[in-house]
Design an enzyme around this catalytic site. Structure first.
Site, mmCIF file in Angstrom:
data_model
loop_
_atom_site.group_PDB
_atom_site.id
_atom_site.type_symbol
_atom_site.label_atom_id
_atom_site.label_comp_id
_atom_site.label_asym_id
_atom_site.label_seq_id
_atom_site.Cartn_x
_atom_site.Cartn_y
_atom_site.Cartn_z
ATOM 1 N N ASP A 13 98.525 -92.419 19.359
ATOM 2 C CA ASP A 13 97.321 -92.891 18.557
ATOM 3 C C ASP A 13 97.324 -94.222 18.028
ATOM 4 O OD1 ASP A 13 96.876 -89.895 18.564
ATOM 5 O OD2 ASP A 13 98.080 -89.591 16.949
ATOM 6 N N HIS A 41 92.000 -89.629 22.839
ATOM 7 C CA HIS A 41 91.611 -90.967 22.865
ATOM 8 C C HIS A 41 90.211 -91.118 22.532
ATOM 9 C CE1 HIS A 41 95.169 -91.316 26.030
ATOM 10 N NE2 HIS A 41 95.484 -90.834 25.023
HETATM 11 P P1 GDP Z 1 94.914 -93.409 21.150
HETATM 12 O O1 GDP Z 1 95.244 -91.634 21.320
HETATM 13 O O2 GDP Z 1 95.993 -94.320 21.199
HETATM 14 O O3 GDP Z 1 93.902 -93.516 21.966
HETATM 15 O O4 GDP Z 1 94.175 -93.538 19.674
HETATM 16 P P2 GDP Z 1 93.393 -92.349 19.029
HETATM 17 O O5 GDP Z 1 91.906 -92.380 19.418
HETATM 18 O O6 GDP Z 1 93.908 -91.060 18.848
HETATM 19 O O7 GDP Z 1 93.528 -93.138 17.629
HETATM 20 C C1 GDP Z 1 92.978 -94.371 17.113
HETATM 21 C C2 GDP Z 1 92.063 -94.352 16.245
HETATM 22 O O8 GDP Z 1 91.536 -95.724 15.749
HETATM 23 C C3 GDP Z 1 90.496 -93.978 16.740
HETATM 24 O O9 GDP Z 1 89.968 -93.085 15.742
HETATM 25 C C4 GDP Z 1 89.924 -95.308 17.018
HETATM 26 O O10 GDP Z 1 88.379 -95.103 16.835
HETATM 27 C C5 GDP Z 1 90.379 -96.076 15.705
HETATM 28 N N1 GDP Z 1 90.706 -97.591 15.991
HETATM 29 C C6 GDP Z 1 90.968 -97.964 17.380
HETATM 30 N N2 GDP Z 1 90.848 -99.316 17.076
HETATM 31 C C7 GDP Z 1 90.930 -99.457 15.789
HETATM 32 C C8 GDP Z 1 90.550 -100.860 15.087
HETATM 33 O O11 GDP Z 1 90.939 -101.748 15.453
HETATM 34 N N3 GDP Z 1 90.265 -100.693 13.757
HETATM 35 C C9 GDP Z 1 89.745 -99.476 13.293
HETATM 36 N N4 GDP Z 1 89.368 -99.271 11.914
HETATM 37 N N5 GDP Z 1 90.008 -98.187 13.700
HETATM 38 C C10 GDP Z 1 90.367 -98.474 15.314
HETATM 39 MG MG MG Z 2 95.113 -90.298 20.090
#
Ligand code: GDP
Ligand code: MG
Length: 418
Positions: A13, A41
């Site tokens: 995440d 994701h």
């Molecule tokens: P992944 O599993 O690594 O792809 O990550 P996730 O999607 O599960 O969690 C990352 C969360 O943070 C998601 O809700 C994204 O929309 C959000 N996100 C990603 N980058 C940023 C950022 O730079 N700022 C903010 N506020 N949210 C972000």
């Molecule tokens: Mg995730």
């Protein structure tokens, strides 16, 4: 040609999905190399907000071949639903699904759930999608291959072979098991449910090798982070596959791959969902969780939150053989009254904090200056407040590799490239 591998430096995440979405504009293939429907994701772009579970995050670029690699376990019903969802949003899919990937079936999900219930307080914190049982069966050479969906007779035969071995064990361990489907019924359901994507099943190595020969950009995407790798993570609080970058080629369909860039995605603070310990846990988690929207994308469970753990992240970066770091969610730290970075631990074996962690460790913190300005509109490093720049540069010094991307919001363009 560049082959870029995007992986997690922490426990998952970190924002891998949004980094892959950003990079996919220039890629010719977007490839998931492990895991399955347990991934979440999140991608926010001009087509909307998506929580991808099995499709790689480069799916929004119509010129990108979308590959589900042989290292994955694929939940067929959920894949059909996910495809419908993105197609409804206007995505034109260009899909290749590995014939060598393993099917993750409803019986696996049932086994996963019954096992978590049996374990009670000792449960793994599984997403209960059946990922561990599907990988387990693959290792036991009882797995059902995706390629067999193209050979219905072989499929039924292999399912028969599998349930003859599987059901007696499940019935002995879980007396409440309700399962009466025959091999033929399972196989008929599979043929039906895989209709929308059965023609995309192939040997994915062939198109990937062609792209490699044409020196096109290949973008590999991992699920979870180094701390959850089956071999190098915090066993047994790991996932059931290898999430490290060196597995990208093997699980992605290009086993001889030598990545040119490995981008470890690290979050500007720590978070963890499921079971396990977060050494740098914050006191004021609830308010911060709302600001940072830290809930599991697959399960909706609240994530545990903590200060940036430079020791664990550095370890993750080394495990990932990362060449650079993408730092995400820095905007969430805006206005936090106390800001600090964990630069070491005290406690037994604290000088050699190799997982699995067997002792209680206490973090050693370095205090950092907070900032209060809204940074979500910054597009250049120089535009960030000085305290934010210092925070990033301190992390970069501790990681000993460059931070090349900094995201300041969830949208595709909320990104600083250095
Ligand atoms: P992944 O599993 O690594 O792809 O990550 P996730 O999607 O599960 O969690 C990352 C969360 O943070 C998601 O809700 C994204 O929309 C959000 N996100 C990603 N980058 C940023 C950022 O730079 N700022 C903010 N506020 N949210 C972000
Ligand atoms: Mg995730």
């Amino acid at each position: 040609m560049s082959s870029i591998v995007v992986v997690g430096a922490n426990w998952g995440d970190e924002g891998k999905g949004r980094i892959v979405d950003f990079l996919s504009e220039k890629a010719s293939a977007s490839i998931r190399f492990q895991g399955g429907n347990n991934a979440g994701h999140t991608v926010v772009n001009n087509l909307g907000t998506f929580k991808l579970h099995q499709l790689p995050s480069g799916v929004f670029n119509p010129d990108c071949l979308t590959v589900l690699g042989p290292g994955m376990v694929i939940s067929p019903g959920a894949l059909t639903e996910e495809i419908n969802l993105v197609e409804k949003a206007g995505v034109k899919l260009n899909l290749s699904i590995s014939d060598r990937a393993t099917l993750c079936l409803p019986l696996h999900a049932l086994e996963d759930t019954l096992e978590e219930e049996r374990l009670g307080d000792n449960a793994y914190g599984s997403t209960r999608q059946g990922i561990a049982p599907a990988y387990g069966d693959r290792v036991m050479k009882k797995g059902i291959l995706v390629g067999w969906l193209k050979q219905p007779e072989v499929l039924t035969e292999r399912i028969q072979f599998w349930i003859d071995w599987k059901l007696p064990q499940l019935r002995a361990l879980y007396p409440n098991l309700q399962f009466n489907q025959s091999a033929k019924e399972i196989s008929d359901w599979l043929i039906e449910v895989s209709k929308p994507w059965r023609n995309s099943i192939c040997n994915v190595t062939i198109p990937l090798k062609e792209k490699q020969a044409q020196k096109q950009t290949l973008l590999f995407e991992a699920q979870l982070g180094a701390g959850r790798d089956l071999i190098y993570g915090e066993y047994p609080w790991t996932t059931s596959s290898n999430v490290v970058s060196m597995y990208a080629g093997i699980g992605g369909g290009l086993p001889a791959l030598r990545p040119t860039r490995v981008i470890a995605v690290a979050k500007a603070f720590s978070s963890s969902v499921g079971t396990g310990t977060l050494i740098t846990a914050m006191d004021q988690q609830d308010t911060f969780r709302e600001t940072a929207e830290e809930y599991g994308a697959t399960t909706g469970r609240p994530r545990d939150l903590g200060y940036f753990d430079a020791v664990a992240t550095k370890n993750g970066i080394e495990l990932q053989a990362a060449t650079e770091v993408a730092l995400t969610k820095i905007d969430c730290l805006t206005g936090l009254s106390e800001l600090k970075i964990c630069v070491g631990y005290t406690g037994e074996h604290s000088d050699n904090p190799i997982w699995p962690q067997t002792t209680e460790l206490t973090p050693i913190y370095e205090q950092m200056e907070s900032w209060h300005e809204d940074i979500t509109g910054c597009r250049k490093f120089e535009e960030l407040p000085e305290a934010a720049r210092r925070y990033i540069l301190r992390i970069e010094a501790l990681m000993e590799i460059p931070i090349t991307m900094i995201s300041v919001g969830p949208q595709r363009d909320q990104m600083i490239i250095r």
